[in-house]
Every structure is written in structure tokens, then in C-alpha cells.
Design an enzyme around this catalytic site. Structure first.
Site, PDB file in Angstrom:
ATOM      1  N   ASP A 212      37.796  77.808 -32.000  1.00 12.98           N
ATOM      2  CA  ASP A 212      38.631  77.172 -30.976  1.00 12.98           C
ATOM      3  C   ASP A 212      37.795  76.257 -30.067  1.00 12.98           C
ATOM      4  O   ASP A 212      36.741  76.685 -29.574  1.00 12.98           O
ATOM      5  CB  ASP A 212      39.262  78.303 -30.149  1.00 12.98           C
ATOM      6  N   GLU A 267      37.772  73.410 -34.391  1.00 13.78           N
ATOM      7  CA  GLU A 267      38.848  72.661 -33.751  1.00 13.78           C
ATOM      8  C   GLU A 267      38.181  71.570 -32.923  1.00 13.78           C
ATOM      9  O   GLU A 267      37.690  71.817 -31.831  1.00 13.78           O
ATOM     10  CB  GLU A 267      39.704  73.564 -32.870  1.00 13.78           C
TER      11      GLU A 267
HETATM   12  O1  TEU Z   1      43.612  74.203 -28.282  1.00 15.82           O
HETATM   13  C1  TEU Z   1      42.868  73.240 -27.606  1.00 15.82           C
HETATM   14  C2  TEU Z   1      43.657  72.035 -27.393  1.00 15.82           C
HETATM   15  O2  TEU Z   1      43.150  70.984 -27.557  1.00 15.82           O
HETATM   16  C3  TEU Z   1      45.072  72.259 -27.012  1.00 15.82           C
HETATM   17  O3  TEU Z   1      44.990  72.462 -25.667  1.00 15.82           O
HETATM   18  C4  TEU Z   1      45.989  71.156 -27.346  1.00 15.82           C
HETATM   19  O4  TEU Z   1      45.430  69.919 -27.245  1.00 15.82           O
HETATM   20  C5  TEU Z   1      47.142  71.230 -26.409  1.00 15.82           C
HETATM   21  O5  TEU Z   1      47.745  72.481 -26.618  1.00 15.82           O
HETATM   22  C6  TEU Z   1      48.162  70.176 -26.667  1.00 15.82           C
HETATM   23  O6  TEU Z   1      49.247  70.476 -25.860  1.00 15.82           O
HETATM   24  C7  TEU Z   1      43.089  75.463 -28.498  1.00 15.82           C
HETATM   25  C8  TEU Z   1      44.184  76.354 -29.037  1.00 15.82           C
HETATM   26  O7  TEU Z   1      44.618  75.841 -30.262  1.00 15.82           O
HETATM   27  C9  TEU Z   1      45.273  76.436 -28.018  1.00 15.82           C
HETATM   28  O8  TEU Z   1      46.366  77.181 -28.489  1.00 15.82           O
HETATM   29  C10 TEU Z   1      44.688  77.088 -26.781  1.00 15.82           C
HETATM   30  O9  TEU Z   1      45.650  77.083 -25.765  1.00 15.82           O
HETATM   31  C11 TEU Z   1      43.440  76.350 -26.294  1.00 15.82           C
HETATM   32  O10 TEU Z   1      42.532  76.044 -27.337  1.00 15.82           O
HETATM   33  C12 TEU Z   1      42.675  77.225 -25.339  1.00 15.82           C
HETATM   34  O11 TEU Z   1      42.058  78.270 -26.012  1.00 15.82           O
END
Ligand code: TEU
Length: 519
Positions: A212, A267
Site C-alpha cells: 500500500d 501501489e
Molecule cells: O490508497 C492510496 C490512494 O492513493 C487512495 O487514497 C486513492 O487515491 C484514493 O482512495 C482515491 O480516492 C491506498 C488504499 O488502496 C486505500 O484504500 C487506502 O485508503 C489508502 O491507501 C490508505 O491506506
């Protein structure tokens, strides 16, 4: 123009599973409910692994199921080495891993390295004062209560990425919610502890991790102000630099000390594919990185052509392997974004015939749209409830969720259920199954080179070829009008038309995608 001539490995017969395979993302709260409490759980996933086998995917990626107060639905972890009671217990995770492996499905789990929950014992200890053992595991800075230490702002709000702790008179950093304090990876004990988390799951047999916002872990201690556009969302589109690369090399070395092809996919929500590719290092950092540039590309042939070229030119020189995603748990589903089932069918052909590892998001194989979530039922601080709606398994989808699903079901749930679609050759589910079977059976598709071909405006065409099996050509009409003047006379292998349907060799219908072979 041949743009990707190698499969990146000398022995084509042994591409690692994460290059040749297809990964399917499960959001555990919404995949399947084993105990009828309206919330998905690990026994529910285990009971429905047959769906993944029948679909024909190679691996499952599980979003977080660890102990969590659920401020960010599991991305705020309070114990990395235990299962949240909502989802079951540790033995259920072991059972899931064993059952997946027994049917030949690899298991990838989420690793959340940038932050923990405020309720994690490390942060609870840090809150006891400046001298606490775990104080420096987090990022604390001096500053008056109303004067955050820098101009960074947190995701999901326009508020500062800092929360003031009255007891100690310092602020702590959180790129996401105040309930998600950032760890300080400059502290060697943090690195040790987080490596311990990786070992815990590797020892339990997982095949890899989805890391993440992993590009955020290498923050320089200076934490300088950012230009206003980046300060708005420092957690996104921000290349944090050298510290992250060093940490990724450490993680890679750890994975390689285990037998088998253990994998980490990052990610990487970064401004362009070149920056994304830098996090693969010299094949000594991430194994794969998510391509957010393509994820956000509009549905246009010329834009997708550019995404394919950009990915190849960033990745080919370093032997990197592309990834392709259309949906995940953070953005509206592509069926919703694209606006029609016809386009979603063409998009599935694109996703499953490109060179690189496709990541499917649960429910896209059913053609699900986002749920309409009325104001009073919205629960996610990031406004992402719609794409997280529970999956319909039977023609009584409410019943699949004990009559009390935690979010509203997606539109048309009964008609789009797995039960209703199975065996109907016209269904989205059978479309995905056919495409996945063709991909698996065809070396050109799962590991071959890709060459872009000339095509009329609105059409994307490419050839896939490997040293074994037939060459394959793909032609996709991105428009809702028929486009003629094509030569698609070769043998029909698949696409949006049904097997056996007659197709015009010179014309691609509206939203039509066609896969043909060279022989
Ligand atoms: O997502 C990171 C992220 O970039 C997201 O915040 C995304 O861009 C955003 O939701 C768009 O609206 C990761 C996870 O996939 C996400 O579910 C988590 O909330 C976030 O990290 C924090 O851990």
C-alpha cells in the site's frame, strides 16, 4: 512498430506466475459472507474459491483483513499478525491459504507499510511521552497547536497532515486520516518490525504482497514544504526519493531469501510510468508496480495506444513487466465510468490481451456497476462506498448477505449474480471465462511480445507473438459506431462476439473487440 520484443526472461517456459498469470482482487468485507452477519469474512472467501478457479485466474490478492478499528476499513492496522474478528481468526487465514494452494491459486496479501492505526500498541506507547520506546517510530515535530510543521495536507480532507498531541506538545504526521499515523522508516527498529510482519505471512505460506502506498515510506527527515499542488495531496503523485528505493531493496532481499517466486507489487500512485518504473530499480526493488496512468486513461484508442507505448518505453529498457488494471476498491468501477455494458466487454478484451499482468477487481467479471449509496448509508471517509458493494452470488443476493448487507447491493444484483450468469454464453461472466481460458491456452497472449499495428481512427490494433503457438491479432473499436476498411479475415478466436457468430471481416461493429489468429 515492434515495441516489446522480449518477455524479459531467457527461458520462456518459466515465466514466474506473477508475469504470466492473472491476479484477482478480493475486498474481504464485500466478497462473500460466511456467517450471515452482512459483512464478508475469510470463511466466506474460502467457500467461494471455486469461483476463482472456474473463472481461470492464477492468484488472489486480499485487501487487509488484519485487526483494525476500521477507520479506513482495514488500511488502519492495529495488529498486522492477527485477523480482525469481523473477518474470522488466524486459523481461517491459514485455511484460506491452504485451500487456495490446494486448487493451484496463489495468495497475495496486503501489506500496509506507510502507517498504522492509532490503536496499534506501537502508537499507543508513543503517545505516552517523548521518552517512550516507540516514540521515534513515528514522525513527531515541534510546533504551536495551530501551526503545523509543514504545508502538507492529508488525503480525504483538506486538513493538515499533522495532528497536535496536547500531552507532549508535538504534532504527528499522517498522510491519510488522523487515525493513521505514519511510521518513520528512517528508524531501524521500524524496518526490523515491518520485516517481521512480512516474515510472519511468508512463513504462513503467502506468495506475495500488494504494498500500500509503498512509495511514501522513504520520506527525508527534513520534511520540507512542497509546492502548493503537491502539498494538497502529498500521499499521491509525490516521488519521495532515495529512501524508498533503499527500503524496497531490503524488502526484495527478504522475499528472495524464501523459496518459490514470492512477489511484491507496489501501489504506485505516481505522475507517470517513468517514475512508476523507477520503483522497480534494476530488478532489485518491486517485482511489479500498478500503472495508475493507464487506470485513469479515458476510453479512446489513441490514448490507450499512448499508454501501451509509454509503458513499453519505461519498462523494456530495465526488463520490467507491465501491469494493467481497470478497477479497484478506491475508484468507481470501470463499468460505471465507461457507461455501457458494451464498452465494458470491449475493455475486458483489452485488459486480458495486453502484454503484462492483468489485475481484476472482484465483480468486474459480473459486469457490476457501483452501488447507489444514499447519504445516510455512506461510511467511507474517502467517498468510495459505491465500488465496494457486496457481490451477488445467487438470484437471492440479499439472502447471500443475511438480509443485512453492510452496504447496498449493486444495481441489478439478482440478474448479475454468479448463479444467474453461469452457463449463459451471452453473459459477462462467460465472456470473462472465455477470455481467461484463451489467454491461458495461448503463449502469445500470456507471455508474448506486443507490436502495435496501424488502424483507422477509433480502433486500436496490436499483434501478440511468442516463440510457441500462433500469433494473435487484437482489434478494438473504442467508438459506438461501426468502423470499416479493416482486414480481419483470419480465424476468429474470441472477442465481444459470441463464438460461432458470423463476423464481417472488413468491419468492426460498435464497441466490438475481435481476436484473430494468423493461421
Ligand atoms: O490508497 C492510496 C490512494 O492513493 C487512495 O487514497 C486513492 O487515491 C484514493 O482512495 C482515491 O480516492 C491506498 C488504499 O488502496 C486505500 O484504500 C487506502 O485508503 C489508502 O491507501 C490508505 O491506506
Amino acid at each position: 512498430m515492434p515495441i516489446s520484443t522480449t518477455d524479459g526472461h531467457s527461458s520462456p517456459d518459466r515465466l514466474p506466475w506473477y508475469r504470466s498469470g492473472v491476479v484477482y482482487q478480493v475486498y474481504p468485507r464485500s466478497f462473500a459472507d460466511g456467517d450471515g452477519d452482512g459483512v464478508g469474512d475469510l470463511p466466506g472467501i474460502t467457500a467461494h474459491l471455486g469461483h476463482l478457479r472456474d473463472l481461470g485466474v492464477d492468484a488472489v490478492w486480499l485487501s487487509p483483513f488484519y485487526r483494525s478499528p476500521m477507520a479506513d476499513f482495514g488500511y488502519d492496522v492495529s495488529d498486522h499478525c492477527d485477523v480482525d474478528p469481523t473477518f474470522g481468526e488466524l486459523a481461517d487465514a491459514d485455511a484460506l491459504i491452504a485451500a487456495a494452494h490446494a486448487q493451484g491459486t496463489k495468495v497475495v496479501v496486503d501489506f500496509v507499510p506507510n502507517h498504522v492505526s492509532v490503536e496499534h500498541p506501537w502508537f499507543q506507547d508513543a503517545l505516552t511521552g517523548r521518552e517512550a520506546e516507540h516514540r521515534d517510530w513515528f514522525v513527531w515535530r515541534d510546533g504551536a497547536p495551530d501551526q503545523p510543521p509543514n504545508n502538507w495536507r492529508a488525503a480525504f480532507s483538506a486538513s493538515p497532515a499533522w495532528t497536535y498531541d496536547e500531552a507532549s506538545g508535538q504534532h504527528y504526521l499522517h498522510l491519510f486520516l488522523p487515525e493513521q499515523p505514519d511510521l518513520d522508516w528512517n528508524h531501524p527498529e521500524v524496518v526490523r518490525a515491518m520485516h517481521g510482519v512480512l516474515r510472519f505471512w511468508l512463513d504462513r505460506g503467502v506468495d506475495g504482497f500488494r504494498a500500500d502506498v509503498v512509495y511514501c515510506i522513504g520520506k527525508e527527515p527534513a520534511l520540507r514544504d512542497l509546492p502548493e499542488d503537491l502539498a494538497e495531496l502529498p500521499a499521491l503523485l509525490q516521488d519521495f526519493g532515495p529512501g524508498t528505493h533503499e527500503q524496497l531493496r531490503g524488502i526484495r532481499t527478504l522475499l528472495e531469501s524464501y523459496p518459490g517466486d514470492r512477489m511484491v507489487v507496489g501501489e504506485t500512485v505516481l505522475p507517470d510510468v517513468t517514475t512508476m518504473a523507477s520503483y522497480l530499480g534494476h530488478d532489485d526493488e518491486l517485482h511489479l508496480a500498478f500503472n495508475f496512468s493507464a487506470l485513469h486513461a479515458p476510453w479512446r484508442a489513441d490514448r490507450w495506444r499512448r499508454e501501451i507505448e509509454a509503458a513499453a518505453s519505461a519498462l523494456d529498457p530495465i526488463g520490467g513487466w507491465p501491469t494493467w488494471t481497470l478497477s479497484n476498491h478506491d475508484i468507481p468501477r470501470h463499468r460505471t465510468r465507461l457507461g455501457s455494458e458494451g464498452r465494458a466487454r470491449a475493455a475486458a478484451v483489452l485488459l486480458l490481451t495486453l502484454r503484462g499482468t492483468p489485475f481484476l477487481y472482484m465483480g468486474e467479471e459480473l459486469g457490476l456497476s457501483d452501488a447507489e449509496v444514499p447519504e445516510e448509508r455512506r461510511v467511507d471517509p474517502g467517498g468510495r462506498d459505491g465500488c465496494r458493494a457486496p457481490l451477488p452470488w445467487t438470484e437471492d443476493p440479499e439472502g447471500d448477505w443475511g438480509g443485512r448487507a453492510w452496504l447496498p447491493l449493486p444495481p441489478d444484483a439478482a440478474r448479475l449474480s454468479v448463479e444467474a450468469q453461469t452457463g449463459d454464453p451471452t453473459s459477462m461472466l462467460e465472456h470473462y471465462r472465455r477470455l481467461l481460458a484463451l489467454r491461458r491456452a495461448t503463449p502469445a497472449l500470456h507471455r508474448g511480445a506486443l507490436e502495435l499495428l496501424d488502424a483507422p481512427a477509433g480502433v486500436l490494433r496490436y499483434r501478440r507473438s511468442a516463440d510457441e503457438g500462433p500469433d494473435v491479432e487484437v482489434a478494438i473499436n473504442f467508438t459506438d459506431e461501426a468502423i470499416g476498411g479493416l482486414d480481419l479475415s483470419r480465424r476468429f478466436l474470441g472477442g465481444t462476439a459470441l463464438p460461432g457468430a458470423s463476423t464481417d471481416p472488413a468491419v468492426l461493429g460498435p464497441d466490438e473487440a475481435r481476436i484473430t489468429t494468423a493461421d
